[in-house]
Write an enzyme that holds these catalytic residues in place. Structure first.
Site, PDB file in Angstrom:
ATOM      1  N   CYS A  35       0.853  -1.194   0.000  1.00 31.56           N
ATOM      2  CA  CYS A  35       0.000   0.000   0.000  1.00 31.56           C
ATOM      3  C   CYS A  35       0.886   1.241   0.000  1.00 31.56           C
ATOM      4  CB  CYS A  35      -0.889  -0.046   1.248  1.00 31.56           C
ATOM      5  SG  CYS A  35      -1.856   1.425   1.561  1.00 31.56           S
ATOM      6  N   HIS A  36       0.324   2.360  -0.491  1.00 30.89           N
ATOM      7  CA  HIS A  36       1.061   3.623  -0.484  1.00 30.89           C
ATOM      8  C   HIS A  36       1.577   4.001   0.901  1.00 30.89           C
ATOM      9  CE1 HIS A  36       0.013   5.259  -4.550  1.00 30.89           C
ATOM     10  NE2 HIS A  36       1.217   5.709  -4.335  1.00 30.89           N
ATOM     11  N   THR A  37       0.794   3.651   1.913  1.00 27.82           N
ATOM     12  CA  THR A  37       1.176   4.031   3.273  1.00 27.82           C
ATOM     13  C   THR A  37       2.505   3.396   3.675  1.00 27.82           C
ATOM     14  OG1 THR A  37      -1.147   4.288   3.771  1.00 27.82           O
ATOM     15  CG2 THR A  37       0.317   4.139   5.653  1.00 27.82           C
ATOM     16  N   HIS A  56       0.654  -3.969   6.068  1.00 26.74           N
ATOM     17  CA  HIS A  56      -0.511  -3.848   6.953  1.00 26.74           C
ATOM     18  C   HIS A  56      -1.819  -4.286   6.299  1.00 26.74           C
ATOM     19  CE1 HIS A  56      -0.217  -0.108   4.688  1.00 26.74           C
ATOM     20  NE2 HIS A  56      -1.530  -0.120   4.723  1.00 26.74           N
ATOM     21  N   GLU A  57      -1.768  -4.810   5.056  1.00 22.44           N
ATOM     22  CA  GLU A  57      -3.009  -5.242   4.374  1.00 22.44           C
ATOM     23  C   GLU A  57      -2.994  -6.753   4.303  1.00 22.44           C
ATOM     24  OE1 GLU A  57      -3.989  -1.856   1.023  1.00 22.44           O
ATOM     25  OE2 GLU A  57      -3.470  -3.833   0.352  1.00 22.44           O
ATOM     26  N   CYS A  86     -12.246  -0.381  20.268  1.00 23.12           N
ATOM     27  CA  CYS A  86     -11.884  -0.713  21.650  1.00 23.12           C
ATOM     28  C   CYS A  86     -13.101  -0.927  22.538  1.00 23.12           C
ATOM     29  CB  CYS A  86     -10.979   0.367  22.237  1.00 23.12           C
ATOM     30  SG  CYS A  86     -11.845   1.842  22.806  1.00 23.12           S
ATOM     31  N   CYS A  89     -13.594   3.788  24.507  1.00 23.69           N
ATOM     32  CA  CYS A  89     -13.186   5.201  24.374  1.00 23.69           C
ATOM     33  C   CYS A  89     -14.436   6.075  24.197  1.00 23.69           C
ATOM     34  CB  CYS A  89     -12.223   5.392  23.213  1.00 23.69           C
ATOM     35  SG  CYS A  89     -13.011   5.313  21.592  1.00 23.69           S
ATOM     36  N   CYS A  92     -16.432   5.243  20.990  1.00 24.31           N
ATOM     37  CA  CYS A  92     -17.133   3.957  21.089  1.00 24.31           C
ATOM     38  C   CYS A  92     -18.354   4.096  21.994  1.00 24.31           C
ATOM     39  CB  CYS A  92     -16.188   2.880  21.623  1.00 24.31           C
ATOM     40  SG  CYS A  92     -15.028   2.277  20.380  1.00 24.31           S
ATOM     41  N   CYS A 100     -13.331   5.356  16.513  1.00 30.78           N
ATOM     42  CA  CYS A 100     -12.492   4.908  17.626  1.00 30.78           C
ATOM     43  C   CYS A 100     -11.060   5.325  17.371  1.00 30.78           C
ATOM     44  CB  CYS A 100     -12.575   3.384  17.775  1.00 30.78           C
ATOM     45  SG  CYS A 100     -11.514   2.756  19.084  1.00 30.78           S
ATOM     46  N   ARG A 111      11.357  -7.134  17.715  1.00 25.94           N
ATOM     47  CA  ARG A 111      12.709  -6.570  17.688  1.00 25.94           C
ATOM     48  C   ARG A 111      13.560  -7.206  16.602  1.00 25.94           C
ATOM     49  NH1 ARG A 111      13.758  -4.028  22.755  1.00 25.94           N
ATOM     50  NH2 ARG A 111      12.017  -4.407  24.169  1.00 25.94           N
ATOM     51  N   CYS A 155      -7.170  -2.772   4.279  1.00 31.29           N
ATOM     52  CA  CYS A 155      -6.847  -1.341   4.148  1.00 31.29           C
ATOM     53  C   CYS A 155      -7.557  -0.702   2.949  1.00 31.29           C
ATOM     54  CB  CYS A 155      -5.342  -1.118   4.094  1.00 31.29           C
ATOM     55  SG  CYS A 155      -4.892   0.631   4.087  1.00 31.29           S
ATOM     56  N   ARG A 349      -2.830  -3.448  -7.047  1.00 30.30           N
ATOM     57  CA  ARG A 349      -2.169  -3.946  -5.848  1.00 30.30           C
ATOM     58  C   ARG A 349      -1.192  -5.064  -6.215  1.00 30.30           C
ATOM     59  NH1 ARG A 349      -3.148  -0.088  -3.300  1.00 30.30           N
ATOM     60  NH2 ARG A 349      -4.040   0.052  -1.234  1.00 30.30           N
TER      61      ARG A 349
END
Ligand code: NAD
Ligand code: ZN
Ligand code: ZN
Length: 354
Positions: A35-37, A56-57, A86, A89, A92, A100, A111, A155, A349
């Site tokens: 993704c671009h992100t 992340h997708e 969550c 919050c 929510c 959220c 790590r 995403c 993609r």
């Protein structure tokens, strides 16, 4: 796949993943879209917390869960999401869970082997064989869906589908115009088609993108390099403009086109992400006089637990073409190449299959 420093090519490294703590899960990743992100992280455009674990997708299989996890179990096929709801919050509790804003990610750190802490992209970090997330970031879906297609709901494709269905409220018979036909715009087109829109106009400056947009349900196309998209959209909507205009570029000039191409009492949805320095100028009397609403759409205003299983069911029934977004499947060491293809507009993609 790690981004060690701003602008440097990404590299494959060995990482150490802690056992899942309370509320956490380790997921064996099967597929993760580029993704671009991810590129924005690599370019230092999000923050300076290098090194980043990108990706992340994604979809994969839960391998282990920590104490107190009841929503998923080892062996479950899940799509990962970057905005877990969550439930506690302010948003929510006010019944607006799609706003959220809790950072509901794993609290332990993954790590490098020398002990350096990694920052997982959007709290996920899925260009890896395994990743550690909060169990709320895992949504169980039907395991018969291929991971490469399913993961895309994590995403950009969800952002586009939701911009049309959730934020824009597109319904039967509507006219819809989508500006920018990348993965997000095409998903908005697919969402509008699913919701029963009668007229769907795809607008882009790249002829290839317009061709692909037809495959997702565009009934009309307009190359805005050659023609005025506002005039064109009016010409195919009896002079009225579209009920819902979706901006999927993140460009003030394109936003203005979306604003002007909208019918009286219509809706503009901004799903493209502007740069922080951008501003817009609009005729104020038109903002008032046209009524309707100007909205923005974060992650398609989705609720993963509601939307992911439903969209996977529609996919399995052949009613939502998620495979069409997968331009190519690649190996982990081809992510850098995929960034270049994305910048050239050669793919919707690229999806890493692990
Ligand atoms: N709101 C959200 O939650 C969310 C989530 C994911 C992505 N996004 C954003 O959505 C936008 C689109 O993402 P994408 O992955 O589809 O990107 P992309 O680069 O694949 O697609 C952008 C498309 O816009 C077209 N375009 C560029 N300039 C244009 C212009 N002036 N007029 C018309 N079309 C033009 C390009 O040709 C391309 O087809 C980005 O800004 C991205 O950051 C938002
Ligand atoms: Zn919340
Ligand atoms: Zn993304």
């Amino acid at each position: 796949m790690i981004a060690r420093a701003k602008g440097e090519p990404v590299s494959i490294e060995t990482i150490v993943i802690p056992d899942p703590g309370p509320g956490e899960a380790v997921v064996a990743i099967q597929a993760c879209g580029v993704c671009h992100t991810d590129l924005h992280y690599r370019e230092g455009g999000i923050n300076d917390d290098f090194p980043f674990l990108l990706g992340h997708e994604a979809a994969g299989v839960v391998e282990a869960v920590g104490a107190g996890v009841t929503s998923v179990a080892p062996g479950d096929f899940v799509i990962l999401n970057w905005r877990a709801v969550c439930g506690s919050c302010r948003s929510c509790l006010r019944g607006r869970p799609w706003y959220c804003f809790s950072t509901y990610n794993a609290s332990q750190k993954m790590r490098l082997t020398d002990g350096t802490e990694l920052s997982p992209a959007l709290g996920i970090g899925a260009f890896a064989d395994k990743t550690l997330v909060h169990s709320g970031q895992c949504t169980k879906v039907d395991p018969s869906a291929p991971a490469a297609a399913a993961g895309l709901l994590g995403c950009g494709v969800m952002a586009g589908l939701g911009a049309a269905i959730n934020t824009g409220g597109v319904t039967r018979g509507d006219s819809v115009a989508v500006f920018g036909c990348g993965g997000v715009g095409d998903a908005a087109i697919a969402g509008a088609a699913l919701a029963g829109a009668a007229t769907i106009v795809a607008v882009d400056i790249d002829e290839r993108k317009l061709e692909w947009a037809k495959g997702f349900g565009a009934t009309h196309t307009c190359n805005s390099k050659d023609a005025d998209p506002v005039e064109y959209i009016k010409s195919v909507t009896n002079g009225n403009g579209a009920d819902v205009c979706i901006e999927a570029v993140g460009n003030p000039a394109v936003y203005r086109q979306a604003f002007e191409a909208r019918d009286l009492a219509g809706t503009v949805v901004l799903v493209g992400v502007p740069r922080p320095d951008m501003t817009i100028e609009l005729p104020f009397i038109e903002v008032f006089g046209r009524g309707g609403s100007l909205k923005s759409s974060w992650y398609g205003d989705c609720l993963p637990s509601r939307d992911f299983p439903m969209l996977i069911d529609l996919y399995r029934q052949g009613r939502l073409d998620l495979d069409g977004f997968v331009s190519e499947t690649i190996a982990l060491d081809q992510v850098e190449e995929a960034f270049h293809k994305m910048e050239q507009g050669d793919v919707l993609r690229s999806v890493v299959v692990l």
